[in-house]
Design a protein around this motif. Sequence first.
Motif, PDB file in Angstrom:
ATOM      1  N   ALA A 137       0.760  -1.213  -0.079  1.00 13.71           N
ATOM      2  CA  ALA A 137      -0.065  -0.009   0.053  1.00 13.71           C
ATOM      3  C   ALA A 137       0.838   1.193  -0.081  1.00 13.71           C
ATOM      4  CB  ALA A 137      -0.880   0.148   1.221  1.00 13.71           C
ATOM      5  N   PHE A 138       2.037   1.270   0.837  1.00 15.14           N
ATOM      6  CA  PHE A 138       2.822   2.561   0.803  1.00 15.14           C
ATOM      7  C   PHE A 138       3.504   2.609  -0.537  1.00 15.14           C
ATOM      8  CE2 PHE A 138       7.471   3.707   1.078  1.00 15.14           C
ATOM      9  CZ  PHE A 138       7.265   5.014   1.957  1.00 15.14           C
ATOM     10  N   GLU A 139       3.985   1.665  -1.012  1.00 20.41           N
ATOM     11  CA  GLU A 139       4.539   1.743  -2.667  1.00 20.41           C
ATOM     12  C   GLU A 139       3.551   2.193  -3.677  1.00 20.41           C
ATOM     13  OE1 GLU A 139       6.460  -1.867  -3.625  1.00 20.41           O
ATOM     14  OE2 GLU A 139       8.372  -1.102  -3.108  1.00 20.41           O
ATOM     15  N   GLU A 140       2.302   1.637  -3.364  1.00 18.20           N
ATOM     16  CA  GLU A 140       1.372   2.048  -4.204  1.00 18.20           C
ATOM     17  C   GLU A 140       1.046   3.701  -4.023  1.00 18.20           C
ATOM     18  OE1 GLU A 140      -1.977  -0.284  -3.372  1.00 18.20           O
ATOM     19  OE2 GLU A 140      -1.044  -1.941  -4.928  1.00 18.20           O
ATOM     20  N   LYS A 141       0.927   4.124  -2.943  1.00 21.76           N
ATOM     21  CA  LYS A 141       0.862   5.808  -2.684  1.00 21.76           C
ATOM     22  C   LYS A 141       2.060   6.425  -3.339  1.00 21.76           C
ATOM     23  CE  LYS A 141      -1.914   5.256   1.441  1.00 21.76           C
ATOM     24  NZ  LYS A 141      -1.844   5.529   2.949  1.00 21.76           N
ATOM     25  N   LEU A 142       3.205   6.086  -3.132  1.00 20.28           N
ATOM     26  CA  LEU A 142       4.488   6.658  -3.425  1.00 20.28           C
ATOM     27  C   LEU A 142       4.581   6.567  -4.946  1.00 20.28           C
ATOM     28  CD1 LEU A 142       6.790   7.901  -2.122  1.00 20.28           C
ATOM     29  CD2 LEU A 142       7.999   5.461  -2.387  1.00 20.28           C
ATOM     30  N   ALA A 143       4.146   5.676  -5.668  1.00 15.78           N
ATOM     31  CA  ALA A 143       3.855   5.768  -7.224  1.00 15.78           C
ATOM     32  C   ALA A 143       3.219   6.517  -7.840  1.00 15.78           C
ATOM     33  CB  ALA A 143       3.337   4.355  -7.768  1.00 15.78           C
ATOM     34  N   LYS A 144       1.978   6.987  -7.034  1.00 10.12           N
ATOM     35  CA  LYS A 144       1.349   8.322  -7.415  1.00 10.12           C
ATOM     36  C   LYS A 144       1.706   9.625  -7.296  1.00 10.12           C
ATOM     37  CE  LYS A 144      -2.880   5.231  -6.546  1.00 10.12           C
ATOM     38  NZ  LYS A 144      -3.989   4.952  -5.975  1.00 10.12           N
ATOM     39  N   LEU A 145       2.800   9.729  -6.463  1.00 11.86           N
ATOM     40  CA  LEU A 145       3.434  11.037  -6.137  1.00 11.86           C
ATOM     41  C   LEU A 145       4.412  11.615  -7.257  1.00 11.86           C
ATOM     42  CD1 LEU A 145       4.533  10.550  -2.390  1.00 11.86           C
ATOM     43  CD2 LEU A 145       2.377  11.670  -3.337  1.00 11.86           C
ATOM     44  N   PRO A 146       4.432  13.012  -7.625  1.00 14.49           N
ATOM     45  CA  PRO A 146       5.033  13.412  -8.784  1.00 14.49           C
ATOM     46  C   PRO A 146       6.563  12.688  -8.590  1.00 14.49           C
ATOM     47  CG  PRO A 146       4.073  15.173  -7.337  1.00 14.49           C
ATOM     48  CD  PRO A 146       3.771  13.951  -6.771  1.00 14.49           C
ATOM     49  N   GLN A 147       6.872  12.069  -9.655  1.00 12.08           N
ATOM     50  CA  GLN A 147       8.471  11.564  -9.887  1.00 12.08           C
ATOM     51  C   GLN A 147       9.541  12.392  -9.774  1.00 12.08           C
ATOM     52  OE1 GLN A 147       8.959   9.123 -13.301  1.00 12.08           O
ATOM     53  NE2 GLN A 147       8.582  10.750 -14.619  1.00 12.08           N
ATOM     54  N   PHE A 148       9.210  13.683 -10.103  1.00  9.06           N
ATOM     55  CA  PHE A 148      10.489  14.693 -10.155  1.00  9.06           C
ATOM     56  C   PHE A 148      10.548  15.594  -8.898  1.00  9.06           C
ATOM     57  CE2 PHE A 148       9.785  13.775 -14.728  1.00  9.06           C
ATOM     58  CZ  PHE A 148      10.736  12.931 -14.936  1.00  9.06           C
ATOM     59  N   ASP A 149       9.413  15.155  -7.926  1.00 11.40           N
ATOM     60  CA  ASP A 149       9.491  16.097  -6.814  1.00 11.40           C
ATOM     61  C   ASP A 149      10.918  15.501  -6.047  1.00 11.40           C
ATOM     62  OD1 ASP A 149       9.188  16.073  -3.686  1.00 11.40           O
ATOM     63  OD2 ASP A 149       7.476  17.490  -4.345  1.00 11.40           O
ATOM     64  N   ARG A 150      11.701  16.260  -5.576  1.00  8.85           N
ATOM     65  CA  ARG A 150      12.737  16.142  -4.815  1.00  8.85           C
ATOM     66  C   ARG A 150      12.760  15.194  -3.317  1.00  8.85           C
ATOM     67  NH1 ARG A 150      17.151  15.703  -7.503  1.00  8.85           N
ATOM     68  NH2 ARG A 150      18.602  16.391  -6.308  1.00  8.85           N
ATOM     69  N   ALA A 151      11.653  15.738  -2.743  1.00  9.08           N
ATOM     70  CA  ALA A 151      11.536  14.848  -1.709  1.00  9.08           C
ATOM     71  C   ALA A 151      10.972  13.633  -1.891  1.00  9.08           C
ATOM     72  CB  ALA A 151      10.486  15.616  -0.975  1.00  9.08           C
ATOM     73  N   VAL A 152      10.394  13.230  -2.984  1.00  5.70           N
ATOM     74  CA  VAL A 152       9.767  12.013  -3.481  1.00  5.70           C
ATOM     75  C   VAL A 152      11.096  10.928  -3.753  1.00  5.70           C
ATOM     76  CG1 VAL A 152       8.379  10.627  -4.992  1.00  5.70           C
ATOM     77  CG2 VAL A 152       7.380  12.897  -3.874  1.00  5.70           C
ATOM     78  N   GLN A 153      11.967  11.800  -4.657  1.00  4.98           N
ATOM     79  CA  GLN A 153      12.961  11.105  -5.150  1.00  4.98           C
ATOM     80  C   GLN A 153      13.961  10.462  -3.821  1.00  4.98           C
ATOM     81  OE1 GLN A 153      14.839  13.979  -7.618  1.00  4.98           O
ATOM     82  NE2 GLN A 153      13.474  13.359  -9.567  1.00  4.98           N
TER      83      GLN A 153
END
Length: 147
Positions: free
Chosen positions: A54-70
């Motif tokens: 579930a965590f990975e699925e939420k993470l996959a929906k976040l903007p991939q180029f956001d530095r905090a997400v990266q």
Amino acid sequence: MFRGRYEHSIDAKGRTSLPARYRDHLAALGERRIVLTSALDPCLVAYAMPEWTAFEEKLAKLPQFDRAVQKLKRIYVSGAVECEVDDSGRILVPPTLREHASLQKEVLWAGSGKYAELWDKALWKQHFDTTEDERRDISARLAELGL
């Protein structure tokens, strides 16, 4: 749910017992695996497989180029390892994760609800001890969050 604090040892090969209550939680889910990964603090984070997915699925929906997400993906996802709970109730913590958390001889499992943290016991004590000012800051922030 992962609740409570439990002290265990970790051997030279990196094996440590998963607390019985955590094993019971996994058994209720029909699981014998946890996902163990590096955390933002000098500790490890353990998820039951459904929570990790579930965590990975939420993470996959976040903007991939956001530095905090990266950064979060680099810390959490790249360090993630599936660990099987053996018949003795132990898991094997890989060397890179032991190094990240500075795990020595004595470790502490700290339940955090949907996940648990695995700390070196001495580091836990350092991070757990807070000053009065820190407690006031935490209390103010929790009030802002409605807790």
